[in-house]
Motif scaffolding. Structure first.
Motif, mmCIF file in Angstrom:
data_model
loop_
_atom_site.group_PDB
_atom_site.id
_atom_site.type_symbol
_atom_site.label_atom_id
_atom_site.label_comp_id
_atom_site.label_asym_id
_atom_site.label_seq_id
_atom_site.Cartn_x
_atom_site.Cartn_y
_atom_site.Cartn_z
ATOM 1 N N PHE A 45 -0.092 -27.470 71.868
ATOM 2 C CA PHE A 45 0.875 -27.261 70.765
ATOM 3 C C PHE A 45 1.715 -28.607 70.692
ATOM 4 O O PHE A 45 1.914 -28.859 69.563
ATOM 5 N N PHE A 46 2.096 -29.084 71.837
ATOM 6 C CA PHE A 46 2.909 -30.340 71.664
ATOM 7 C C PHE A 46 2.223 -31.398 71.214
ATOM 8 O O PHE A 46 2.828 -32.032 70.358
ATOM 9 N N HIS B 193 1.533 -30.815 67.206
ATOM 10 C CA HIS B 193 2.890 -30.880 66.558
ATOM 11 C C HIS B 193 3.220 -32.350 66.022
ATOM 12 O O HIS B 193 3.432 -32.973 65.084
ATOM 13 N N ARG B 194 2.961 -33.128 67.357
ATOM 14 C CA ARG B 194 3.230 -34.558 67.419
ATOM 15 C C ARG B 194 2.276 -35.170 66.204
ATOM 16 O O ARG B 194 2.863 -36.175 65.547
ATOM 17 N N GLU C 66 8.652 -29.177 76.855
ATOM 18 C CA GLU C 66 8.866 -29.054 75.687
ATOM 19 C C GLU C 66 10.180 -28.882 75.259
ATOM 20 O O GLU C 66 10.957 -29.246 74.326
ATOM 21 N N TYR D 211 -1.885 -18.490 72.653
ATOM 22 C CA TYR D 211 -2.241 -19.719 73.520
ATOM 23 C C TYR D 211 -2.283 -19.327 75.086
ATOM 24 O O TYR D 211 -3.065 -19.457 75.992
ATOM 25 N N GLN E 125 7.230 -24.906 72.041
ATOM 26 C CA GLN E 125 6.263 -24.865 70.981
ATOM 27 C C GLN E 125 5.008 -23.991 71.258
ATOM 28 O O GLN E 125 4.428 -23.633 70.250
ATOM 29 N N SER E 126 4.714 -24.005 72.432
ATOM 30 C CA SER E 126 3.438 -23.295 72.852
ATOM 31 C C SER E 126 3.615 -21.575 72.224
ATOM 32 O O SER E 126 4.688 -21.165 72.929
ATOM 33 N N ARG F 195 3.226 -34.700 62.719
ATOM 34 C CA ARG F 195 4.645 -35.351 62.266
ATOM 35 C C ARG F 195 4.110 -36.979 62.140
ATOM 36 O O ARG F 195 4.648 -37.390 61.050
#
Lengths: 327, 825
Positions: free
Chosen positions: A248-249, A252-253, B472, B485, B480-481, A256
Motif C-alpha cells: 500500500f505504501f 500510494h507513493r 507508515e 490485505y 495505509q495498509s 502520488r
C-alpha cells in the motif's frame, strides 16, 4: 556593450567564460557537484514519458487553424533524436523542457529565421543570465574567450526579440514542493557518508577507543528523513529492498509521484500551446494552436480514481503498477 | 526541518556523545529502580515469612503469657498473703537482671556460633561434591533466611542492653522484658533452622525455593514492556545462569542412582512447571528482546538487497551482511532435552514403572502445546521418546517375566495414545482457533499489544506487518495498509503453518506408528505391537471426519484470497489426499492384524481382564472389515483378511467357548458358539450373494475355497457339518438375543438398502421394480432368509449325506427354491 534584437548566445561554455563579481548578480553559482539522491530524483522525475518501443502517432490532441505553419514550426525543432512524427517531436520537446525546468526552473526557446533558406528553426538557449523585465528579455553575457584563437570578447548585454522568445516556468506548487524536498536531499547528500568519520582508528595511546556512534540509529535517522522528505513528491528513493514498506505504501507513493509528473506534463503542454500561439502570430497573425494529452497517455483523473479504489481495496497492485508504467 | 537537523546532528560526534550521556542517565535510573525492586520483592518475601513466623510465635507466646500470668498472679497472691515468702526487688535484683541479659546474649551468640560451625562442618563434608556457586546458594539460603536474622537481631539486642551500664544508663524493666522476649523468639527460630540444617544437601528444595523462583522473576522482568533492552539482556543472562545451575543440580541429583525413584519425578515436575509457566508467559515477550539469544547468520551478497550490499561495498566490510538470527526456542529445547533425558535414565536403570510415570507426564504438557500451537515441540519430544523406548526395549533382554512384559505393553500403548492425543488435540485447536482469528480480524487492530492475543508463532511471523504499519504512521502519518490485505497475509502465514503441521500428523499415523509397531514386532513383542495397532484404530475412525472438517475450514479460508499476485497466493493444502493416505494406513493396520506372525499371541488362552482383549477385538474388527470389503467388491482385501477371521472363528467355536474354564452358563455357551458359526456362515453367504450381485465370481471363490480346505481337514466331516447346522439354529434352543445379532442385522439391512437403492425390490415390494438378473439374488430378496441360510443352503446341504435331523426351514426352503425353475415360483 549593449546589443538590441540579436540572437542570444546559444550555448554557454562556462569554462571559456570568465565570470567576475559583477556577473555573479546574474549568474547563479552553479553547484559543480550534484548530490547522490538529488541526481537520482531529477533523473526519475524528469522521465515524464515511460519508454516504449512501439511509436504511436496520436499521443497528443493537436488542434490548430494553420496546419501548414504548424508543421514548419515543429519540423525544425532541434532535438536530440531525429524524428519526423509530430507526436514524437512534441514528446521530446516536453521532456527537454521538463528537464531544464527541474534543473533551472526555467526554459527558453527562440524562433530563428534562417535568412538564406528562409526556414524557421526553434532552438533552445540557456536560462543562465536571462532576465525578463516588463516583457523584455535581456541576456547578460560575461567576458569569454573564443575557442580557436583565445581572443577575449567583451561583456555584452543582449536585448532579445521578445516576440520570438518562448519561456516556460515551473508551476508554483511543484516548485515549492521540489524546493522543500531538495533542501532535505541536499542535507542528506552532504552527510551521506559521514559515518565513516566515526570509524575510529586504534592508536598507540588508546588501543580500544570508545565510540559512541550507533550505526543502526544513524541509519534510521537518515532513512526516516529521506522518506519524510519525499512524502509529497512520492519518490520511491530507488529503494526496492526495504521490508518495512507495504504494498500500500509503495502504491500510494507511486500514484502520488506519477500524478506530480502528469501535472507537470500537462502544465508544460498548456504553456507550450500558449507560447506557440503567441510566437506564431509573428508569421501568421491569426495563428493559434492547442496541444493536450490524448487518452493513450495516463491521466490525472484516472490516477485519482485509482487512489480512491486502492483505499477501498477495489484494485489489485499489479493494475496500479501497470497503469503507472504506461507511457 | 526537524529531520534535517537530525541528519545534520547525526554527522557530529557530540550528538552521539550526548545521546550516550542521556542513555547512561536513563540506564542509571533504571538500574536503581531495578535494584530497589529486587530488594523490595526480597523483603516482601521475608516479611511474608516473618508474618507467618510471628503468627505462630504469637500463638505460642499467648500460651506462655498465660502461663506467666498464672505464675505472676500466683506470686502476687503469695506476696500479699504470705509476704515473708518473697523478698522485694532490690538493687541486687536489678543487677541480677542485667546479668541475666548478659547471659542471654552469651547464650544466643553461642547458639549462633554453634550454628555456623555446624554449617561449616556440613559443607566441608559435602564441599567437594558440589560446585562453588551452588554451595554459595545453599549457604545464602540457610544463613540469609529470616530465622537466622531473628537470631542475630536478638543476640545484638541483648548484647547492647547488657552493655548499657557502661554508659551510666540503667536498663529498665522493659528492656529486660523485651530481651527476654527476643531470646524466646530466637529459641522458637531454632527449630526451623535446625530442620533446614538437616536437609542441607536437599537440592530439590533448592530448585523449588531458589532457582525456579529466580527464573520466573526473570521471565516476569522480560515480559514487562517498560524495561529497556539492556535490562532484558541482563534477565536473559541471569536466566541462562540459573538454568545452567538447574541443569548442574539435575546432573548431581541423577548421578546418585539410589534415590532416583523419588528424585526423578520431582525433577521432571520442576522442569515441567518451568516449561509450562514459560510457554504461558512467552507470548508476552517482545520478539526482538535480548531474552532470546542470537546466533550469527550470513546472508548471500546477491540476495541481501541493494541497500545492504551498497553499504557493505562502501565500507568493504562483511559486517552489514551478518544478520542476527534469533533463537526463539532455547529454553524449550533445553528443558525438553532434560525431560527426555530423565526418561532415558529411568530406562537405563531398568525401572520401567518410573519410566512409565515420567512418560505419562507428557499428557500434562499436551494441552499447553496445543493451545500455544507448539505442535512441533510436542512431536519432536514424542519422536525422542520413541527412540528411547525402542532403544531400551532392544537392549533389555527378552525377559519372560509376566509383569515386565505387561509393563512394556503399557509403555508402548501409552506412547501411542499420547501421540494420538497430541495430534487430535492439535486438530481441535486448529478448528477452535478459527473463531479467535475471526474476532481478531473484526477488531482490526495491528500493533504489538493486540498481537499478544495470538499464538506465539503468529506473533513472530506477523511482526513485519506491525513494523510496516508503524513505519507508515511515522512517514505518512496514517495507516495505509487495509484490512483485506493484512488478513490475506495473516491467513497465508497461518496456512503455511498448517501445511507444516498437517503432514506431520498424517505422517505420525502413516509412518511413525507402523514403524514403532514394526520395531516392536522385530523384538518379538507382538502383544505390545497388536495393542498399539488396535488402540490406533479409534483415531483412524475419527481422523477422516475431522480432516474433512478442516478441509472445509481451509476452503473457507480461500475467501480471504483477495489479491491474486503470486506472492500473496494462499498455500494449497491437499487434505483430501491426506485422508486417502490415512485410509490406506488404516487398511494396512487391518492387514497387519490379519498377519499370524503379528498376532500369534491371541491364539493362547486369555482370560484375564487386566489387559485389553485382543482376540475379541480383532475378531470383531476383521468381521466388520470383511463385510466392508464385500460391500466395496474388494476381492484383494477380502482374500487377505478372511483367513484370519476363519481361524479366529474356528478357534472360538471349537476351542475357546467349549473350554470349561470359561465360566458361563450352558445356554449362553450355546449362544456364543452359535453366534460365531452364524458370523462365519453369514460372511460366506454374503460373499456368495455379493459375488452374484456384482457378477464377480472371484469375490466368493477364494473365500469358499478357504472354508472347503478347512472342512476337508476335519476328521469327521459329516459330524462337523451337522454340528454347524444344528448350532446355527439357536432359535431351537433359546429365544433370547444372540450376542452379535444386532451387527448381523445391520449387515443384512445394508445389503437390502443397496438392492432397494439400485431398484431391486425385496419381498415387501409391490412388483413394479426391476428383477435382478441373477437367480440367487432374486430368490434371496424374495425370501425372509439371512445370508447364513443362503450359505448353508448352497454349500452345506449338498455335502451332507443323510439328513436325519431338523434343519431350519429357512434353509430348506431356500435350497428348494434355488433348485426349482424360476417360472414355478
Amino acid at each position: 556593450m549593449i546589443k538590441f534584437k540579436v540572437n542570444p548566445l546559444p550555448q554557454h561554455n562556462f569554462y571559456d567564460s570568465e565570470i567576475e563579481l559583477v556577473d555573479r548578480i546574474f549568474y547563479k553559482q552553479q553547484q559543480k557537484k550534484v548530490g547522490f539522491y538529488r541526481r537520482m530524483f531529477d533523473e526519475d522525475f524528469s522521465r515524464l514519458f515511460h519508454h516504449s518501443n512501439n511509436r504511436s502517432s496520436n499521443l497528443f490532441n493537436i488542434s490548430s487553424n494553420d496546419d501548414e505553419f504548424m508543421k514548419t514550426l515543429f519540423g525544425n525543432i532541434h532535438n536530440r533524436r531525429t524524428t519526423h512524427q509530430i507526436d514524437e517531436i512534441i514528446l521530446e520537446l516536453v521532456t527537454d523542457i521538463a528537464q531544464s525546468l527541474i534543473w533551472y526552473g526555467k526554459a527558453y526557446y527562440l524562433l530563428q529565421q534562417d535568412v538564406d533558406t528562409n526556414k524557421i528553426h526553434t532552438i533552445s538557449f540557456s536560462s543562465q543570465g536571462v532576465i525578463s523585465f516588463f516583457g523584455k528579455y535581456i541576456q547578460w553575457v560575461p567576458r569569454r574567450r573564443k575557442r580557436h584563437n583565445d581572443q577575449l570578447l567583451p561583456r555584452e548585454i543582449r536585448v532579445l526579440d521578445s516576440k520570438k522568445v518562448m519561456r516556460f516556468d515551473m508551476p508554483i506548487p511543484i516548485k515549492h514542493m521540489l524546493s522543500e524536498q531538495n533542501r532535505t536531499l541536499a542535507v542528506l547528500d552532504q552527510h551521506q557518508y559521514s559515518e565513516i568519520k566515526f570509524l575510529t582508528q586504534a592508536q598507540g595511546d588508546s588501543p580500544s577507543s570508545i565510540n559512541y556512534f550507533n550505526f543502526s540509529e544513524w541509519n534510521d535517522i537518515q532513512e526516516l528523513a529521506l522518506y519524510r522528505a519525499t512524502k509529497d513528491t512520492g519518490w520511491n528513493c530507488r529503494k526496492y529492498d526495504s521490508s518495512k514498506r507495504s504494498d500500500f505504501f509503495d502504491c500510494h507513493r507511486l500514484i502520488r509521484f506519477r500524478r506530480n509528473q502528469l501535472t507537470l506534463r500537462d502544465q508544460i503542454l498548456n504553456q507550450l500551446s500558449n507560447e506557440l500561439s503567441r510566437v506564431g502570430k509573428v508569421y501568421n497573425p491569426k495563428f493559434s494552436i492547442n496541444i493536450s494529452s490524448s487518452d493513450e497517455l495516463p491521466s490525472i483523473a484516472f490516477l485519482n480514481e485509482l487512489e480512491v479504489r486502492l483505499e477501498r481495496e477495489d484494485v489489485s497492485f499489479d493494475d496500479i503498477i501497470d497503469y503507472c508504467n504506461r507511457r | 526541518m526537524k529531520d534535517r537537523l537530525k541528519v545534520w546532528g547525526g554527522s557530529k560526534s557530540w550528538f552521539w556523545k550526548l545521546r550516550k550521556f542521556a542513555g547512561s542517565i536513563s540506564f542509571a535510573y533504571e538500574k536503581n529502580a531495578y535494584k530497589s525492586r529486587v530488594s523490595f520483592t526480597k523483603s516482601k518475601a521475608s516479611a511474608h515469612i516473618l508474618g507467618s513466623f510471628t503468627l505462630t510465635g504469637v500463638k505460642s507466646l499467648l500460651g506462655v503469657i498465660f502461663f506467666l500470668a498464672v505464675l505472676i498472679s500466683a506470686e502476687n497472691y503469695i506476696r500479699s498473703n504470705f509476704p515473708f515468702f518473697l523478698p522485694l526487688l532490690s538493687t541486687d535484683d536489678k543487677k541480677f537482671n542485667i546479668e541475666q541479659l548478659r547471659l542471654y546474649a552469651q547464650l544466643l551468640t553461642a547458639i549462633f556460633s554453634i550454628y555456623f560451625a555446624t554449617i561449616g562442618i556440613i559443607i566441608s563434608a559435602g564441599y567437594t561434591k558440589l560446585r562453588r556457586d551452588i554451595i554459595l546458594m545453599l549457604t545464602n539460603e540457610q544463613v540469609g533466611s529470616i530465622y537466622s536474622r531473628v537470631l542475630v537481631l536478638a543476640a545484638m539486642f541483648c548484647l547492647t542492653a547488657s552493655a548499657l551500664p557502661m554508659f551510666k544508663y540503667e536498663p529498665s524493666l522493659f528492656v529486660y522484658v523485651t530481651g527476654t522476649f527476643l531470646t524466646l523468639f530466637s529459641a522458637l527460630a531454632l527449630f526451623p533452622l535446625g530442620q533446614r540444617l538437616f536437609n542441607f544437601f536437599d537440592l530439590n528444595q533448592l530448585i523449588n525455593s531458589e532457582i525456579i523462583l529466580k527464573i520466573t522473576n526473570d521471565i516476569a522482568g522480560v515480559v514487562n514492556t517498560k524495561n529497556s533492552i539492556s535490562l532484558a539482556n541482563h534477565h536473559s543472562k541471569q536466566a541462562q545462569r540459573s538454568l545452567e545451575q538447574f541443569s548442574y543440580i539435575n546432573e548431581c541429583v541423577i548421578s546418585n542412582h539410589a534415590g532416583l525413584k523419588n528424585n526423578l519425578p520431582a525433577l521432571t515436575d520442576s522442569y515441567m512447571y518451568l516449561l509450562l509457566h514459560y510457554l504461558q508467559m512467552k507470548h508476552g515477550i517482545d520478539q526482538d528482546s535480548y531474552w532470546f539469544p542470537r546466533k550469527n547468520s550470513h546472508q548471500q551478497w546477491f540476495l541481501a538487497g541493494d541497500t545492504v550490499t551498497s553499504i557493505a561495498i562502501n565500507t568493504r566490510s562483511q559486517q552489514p551482511l551478518i544478520k542476527d538470527k534469533v533463537d526463539h526456542q532455547w529454553i524449550e529445547n533445553e528443558i525438553i532435552s532434560k525431560l527426555t533425558g530423565h526418561i532415558d535414565l529411568a530406562f537405563q536403570v531398568g525401572d520401567l514403572d518410573l519410566a512409565l510415570k515420567l512418560i505419562i507426564r507428557f499428557s500434562d504438557r499436551i494441552s499447553v502445546y496445543t493451545t500455544q500451537f507448539q505442535f512441533e515441540i510436542g512431536m519432536q519430544e514424542l519422536k525422542k521418546i520413541k527412540e528411547i523406548i525402542e532403544l531400551a526395549f532392544s537392549s533389555s533382554n527378552a525377559v519372560t517375566d509376566n509383569e515386565i512384559s505387561k509393563m512394556k505393553i503399557t509403555i508402548a500403548d501409552t506412547w501411542a495414545a499420547l501421540g494420538s492425543n497430541l495430534c487430535l488435540e492439535t486438530l481441535r485447536q486448529i478448528m477452535t482457533f478459527d473463531g479467535e482469528l475471526k474476532k481478531f480480524f473484526e477488531i482490526d487492530e495491528w500493533n504489538k499489544q493486540s498481537l499478544r492475543r495470538l499464538p506465539p508463532f503468529l506473533q513472530i511471523e506477523l511482526d513485519f506487518i506491525v513494523k510496516r504499519i508503524e513505519f507508515e504512521y511515522e512517514v505518512e502519518g496514517a495507516r495505509q495498509s487495509k484490512p483485506k490485505y493484512l488478513q490475506q497475509l495473516t491467513v497465508q502465514i497461518l496456512l503455511q503453518n498448517y501445511t507444516r503441521i498437517l503432514p506431520v500428523i498424517c505422517d505420525f499415523y502413516q509412518n511413525l506408528i507402523p514403524d514403532f509397531v514394526h520395531t516392536l514386532k522385530k523384538q518379538e513383542m507382538t502383544e505390545a505391537a497388536t495393542q498399539v495397532v488396535l488402540a490406533s484404530l479409534h483415531s483412524h475412525w475419527k481422523l477422516p471426519s475431522w480432516l474433512g472438517e478442516i478441509n472445509e475450514l481451509i476452503e473457507r479460508y480461500k475467501e480471504y484470497e483477495f489479491y491474486a499476485e503470486d506472492h500473496y497466493k494462499l498455500p494449497e493444502i491437499n487434505v483430501l489426499e491426506m485422508i486417502q493416505q490415512l485410509n490406506s494406513a488404516s487398511e494396512s493396520a487391518i492387514y497387519s492384524l490379519s498377519d499370524v506372525a503379528m498376532v500369534g499371541h491371541i491364539f493362547q488362552p486369555h482370560l484375564s481382564d487386566e489387559s485389553p482383549d485382543h482376540f475379541g477385538q480383532i475378531y470383531f474388527e476383521i468381521a466388520e472389515e470383511c463385510m466392508n470389503a464385500l460391500e466395496k467388491n474388494d476381492v484383494n482385501k477380502l482374500d487377505k483378511i478372511f483367513p484370519m477371521l476363519m481361524k479366529l472363528a474356528v478357534i472360538a467355536a471349537d476351542l475357546r467357548f467349549v473350554d470349561p474354564n470359561l465360566q458361563v452358563n450352558d445356554k449362553y455357551r450355546f449362544h456364543l458358539i452359535s453366534t460365531v458359526i452364524n458370523d462365519l456362515a453369514s460372511i460366506l453367504g454374503f460373499s456368495i450373494l455379493y459375488g452374484e450381485y456384482f457378477d464377480n465370481e472371484k469375490l466368493s471363490e477364494h473365500v469358499l475355497n478357504e472354508f472347503e480346505s478347512f472342512i476337508t481337514k476335519v476328521s469327521d466331516k459329516q459330524k462337523y457339518l451337522k454340528r454347524m447346522l444344528l448350532l446355527s439354529d439357536i432359535r431351537s434352543i433359546s429365544w433370547s438375543a444372540s450376542p452379535r445379532s444386532l451387527i448381523r442385522t445391520k449387515w443384512q439391512q445394508s445389503f437390502e438398502n443397496r438392492a432397494r437403492n439400485d431398484g431391486f425390490e425385496g419381498y415387501m415390494g409391490f412388483g413394479n421394480a426391476k428383477q435382478h438378473k441373477n437367480k440367487i439374488v432374486r430368490v434371496f430378496l424374495q425370501s425372509h432368509s439371512d445370508a447364513s441360510h443362503l450359505f448353508f443352503a448352497v454349500q452345506i446341504i449338498p455335502q451332507i449325506d443323510v439328513i436325519d435331523f431338523n434343519i431350519d426351514h429357512n434353509i430348506t426352503d431356500l435350497a428348494r427354491y434355488l433348485l426349482e425353475d424360476e417360472d414355478e415360483v
